[in-house]
Design a protein around this motif. Sequence first.
Motif, PDB file in Angstrom:
ATOM      1  N   ASP A  60      49.900-101.920 -16.468  1.00 39.71           N
ATOM      2  CA  ASP A  60      49.279-101.971 -17.782  1.00 39.71           C
ATOM      3  C   ASP A  60      47.932-100.957 -17.836  1.00 39.71           C
ATOM      4  N   ASP A  61      47.079-101.272 -16.897  1.00 37.17           N
ATOM      5  CA  ASP A  61      45.871-100.673 -16.795  1.00 37.17           C
ATOM      6  C   ASP A  61      45.675-100.660 -15.373  1.00 37.17           C
ATOM      7  N   ALA A  62      45.782 -99.364 -14.660  1.00 38.11           N
ATOM      8  CA  ALA A  62      45.392 -99.312 -13.287  1.00 38.11           C
ATOM      9  C   ALA A  62      43.916 -99.698 -12.886  1.00 38.11           C
ATOM     10  N   ALA A  63      42.773 -99.575 -13.779  1.00 39.74           N
ATOM     11  CA  ALA A  63      41.701 -99.773 -13.444  1.00 39.74           C
ATOM     12  C   ALA A  63      41.379-101.203 -13.449  1.00 39.74           C
ATOM     13  N   THR A  64      42.236-102.129 -13.690  1.00 40.68           N
ATOM     14  CA  THR A  64      42.158-103.499 -13.813  1.00 40.68           C
ATOM     15  C   THR A  64      43.343-104.038 -13.265  1.00 40.68           C
ATOM     16  N   ASP A  65      44.229-103.458 -12.615  1.00 42.64           N
ATOM     17  CA  ASP A  65      45.305-104.156 -11.999  1.00 42.64           C
ATOM     18  C   ASP A  65      45.142-104.829 -10.635  1.00 42.64           C
ATOM     19  N   ARG A  69      45.089-101.206  -8.457  1.00 46.69           N
ATOM     20  CA  ARG A  69      43.880-100.722  -8.673  1.00 46.69           C
ATOM     21  C   ARG A  69      43.034 -99.795  -7.699  1.00 46.69           C
ATOM     22  N   ASP A  70      43.593 -99.982  -6.208  1.00 41.24           N
ATOM     23  CA  ASP A  70      42.922 -99.282  -5.164  1.00 41.24           C
ATOM     24  C   ASP A  70      44.132 -98.409  -4.670  1.00 41.24           C
ATOM     25  N   HIS A  71      45.343 -98.342  -5.150  1.00 44.70           N
ATOM     26  CA  HIS A  71      46.469 -97.433  -4.964  1.00 44.70           C
ATOM     27  C   HIS A  71      45.954 -95.795  -5.307  1.00 44.70           C
ATOM     28  N   PRO A  72      46.148 -94.863  -4.227  1.00 52.28           N
ATOM     29  CA  PRO A  72      45.752 -93.722  -4.669  1.00 52.28           C
ATOM     30  C   PRO A  72      46.504 -93.090  -5.673  1.00 52.28           C
ATOM     31  N   MET A  73      47.637 -93.562  -6.035  1.00 49.35           N
ATOM     32  CA  MET A  73      48.475 -92.755  -7.031  1.00 49.35           C
ATOM     33  C   MET A  73      47.810 -92.608  -8.407  1.00 49.35           C
ATOM     34  N   PRO A  74      47.239 -93.690  -9.006  1.00 54.53           N
ATOM     35  CA  PRO A  74      46.765 -93.676 -10.465  1.00 54.53           C
ATOM     36  C   PRO A  74      45.524 -92.441 -10.301  1.00 54.53           C
ATOM     37  N   ALA A  75      44.827 -92.359  -9.434  1.00 55.31           N
ATOM     38  CA  ALA A  75      43.705 -91.459  -9.452  1.00 55.31           C
ATOM     39  C   ALA A  75      44.265 -90.163  -9.079  1.00 55.31           C
ATOM     40  N   GLN A  80      46.572 -94.367 -16.099  1.00 53.25           N
ATOM     41  CA  GLN A  80      46.296 -95.654 -16.331  1.00 53.25           C
ATOM     42  C   GLN A  80      47.540 -96.611 -16.342  1.00 53.25           C
ATOM     43  N   SER A  81      48.348 -95.987 -17.168  1.00 55.15           N
ATOM     44  CA  SER A  81      49.669 -96.970 -16.974  1.00 55.15           C
ATOM     45  C   SER A  81      50.908 -96.282 -16.509  1.00 55.15           C
ATOM     46  N   TYR A  82      51.806 -97.102 -15.939  1.00 61.87           N
ATOM     47  CA  TYR A  82      52.769 -96.513 -15.219  1.00 61.87           C
ATOM     48  C   TYR A  82      53.757 -97.859 -15.068  1.00 61.87           C
ATOM     49  N   ALA A  83      55.176 -97.347 -15.295  1.00 63.34           N
ATOM     50  CA  ALA A  83      56.367 -97.978 -15.071  1.00 63.34           C
ATOM     51  C   ALA A  83      57.380 -97.478 -14.493  1.00 63.34           C
ATOM     52  N   ALA A  84      57.973 -98.025 -13.441  1.00 66.03           N
ATOM     53  CA  ALA A  84      59.055 -97.622 -12.565  1.00 66.03           C
ATOM     54  C   ALA A  84      60.115 -98.412 -12.193  1.00 66.03           C
ATOM     55  N   PHE A  85      61.519 -98.174 -12.652  1.00 64.75           N
ATOM     56  CA  PHE A  85      62.652 -99.033 -12.550  1.00 64.75           C
ATOM     57  C   PHE A  85      63.612 -98.553 -11.515  1.00 64.75           C
ATOM     58  N   PRO A  86      64.399 -99.296 -10.656  1.00 58.23           N
ATOM     59  CA  PRO A  86      65.216 -98.487  -9.979  1.00 58.23           C
ATOM     60  C   PRO A  86      66.468 -98.147 -10.809  1.00 58.23           C
ATOM     61  N   ILE A  87      67.119 -97.245 -10.296  1.00 57.48           N
ATOM     62  CA  ILE A  87      68.289 -96.777 -11.003  1.00 57.48           C
ATOM     63  C   ILE A  87      69.402 -97.249  -9.846  1.00 57.48           C
ATOM     64  N   ARG A  88      70.082 -98.301 -10.003  1.00 57.43           N
ATOM     65  CA  ARG A  88      70.952 -98.885  -9.082  1.00 57.43           C
ATOM     66  C   ARG A  88      72.414 -98.363  -9.572  1.00 57.43           C
ATOM     67  N   LEU A  89      73.004 -97.664  -8.475  1.00 56.46           N
ATOM     68  CA  LEU A  89      74.552 -97.536  -8.611  1.00 56.46           C
ATOM     69  C   LEU A  89      75.361 -98.672  -8.447  1.00 56.46           C
ATOM     70  N   SER A  90      76.604 -98.465  -8.826  1.00 61.68           N
ATOM     71  CA  SER A  90      77.546 -99.744  -8.861  1.00 61.68           C
ATOM     72  C   SER A  90      77.827-100.246  -7.200  1.00 61.68           C
ATOM     73  N   ALA A 101      54.689 -92.828 -17.755  1.00 58.04           N
ATOM     74  CA  ALA A 101      53.313 -92.817 -17.237  1.00 58.04           C
ATOM     75  C   ALA A 101      52.178 -92.269 -18.213  1.00 58.04           C
ATOM     76  N   ASP A 102      51.048 -92.703 -18.281  1.00 58.28           N
ATOM     77  CA  ASP A 102      50.217 -92.429 -19.270  1.00 58.28           C
ATOM     78  C   ASP A 102      48.958 -92.429 -18.989  1.00 58.28           C
ATOM     79  N   PRO A 103      47.848 -91.604 -19.295  1.00 59.34           N
ATOM     80  CA  PRO A 103      46.513 -91.583 -18.802  1.00 59.34           C
ATOM     81  C   PRO A 103      45.714 -92.546 -19.482  1.00 59.34           C
ATOM     82  N   ARG A 104      46.439 -93.245 -20.663  1.00 56.57           N
ATOM     83  CA  ARG A 104      45.629 -94.200 -21.343  1.00 56.57           C
ATOM     84  C   ARG A 104      46.193 -95.642 -20.972  1.00 56.57           C
ATOM     85  N   PRO A 105      45.686 -96.707 -20.856  1.00 54.38           N
ATOM     86  CA  PRO A 105      46.407 -97.988 -20.802  1.00 54.38           C
ATOM     87  C   PRO A 105      47.282 -98.288 -21.729  1.00 54.38           C
TER      88      PRO A 105
END
Length: 129
Positions: A60-65, A69-75, A80-90, A101-105
């Motif tokens: 929701d908010d990388a700064a407070t997650d 919060r210390d993972h390099p990806m957001p920086a 600030q916000s990010y979501a990723a879901f697996p695309i699973r085949l049958s 992703a977005d630069p805002r929470p």
Amino acid sequence: MICQTTSMGFAAVAHVTKSHCVVCQARDDIGFGLAAGDELPLQSTLCDTVCDTGEPIIIDDAATDPVYRDHPMPAIYGLQSYAAFPIRLSDGRIFGTLCAADPRPHDLDTAATRTMFFLFAQLIATHIE
């Protein structure tokens, strides 16, 4: 639909292997600069984690997650916000991720948002197959 529903400015489908993260399709309303065919260094993303574990990541908010919060990806990408879901085949293999992703929470970690991402990831998997 992902961008409209979440108010996030970037969404993409990525094919993820053990060494590559390639954008298959993207909507970029924030000037993130990624388009179909572009490749990201796998270690600079969280896509490998999603594909390795088979579990989604929602920030929701990388700064407070507490986890990311210390993972390099957001920086690295100014996110600030990010979501990723697996695309699973049958057959159980994971093709890659549906991410946004977005630069805002944003308030993403809700049952409705999780369900939407999960269903779209399933739909994408069906179309890939």
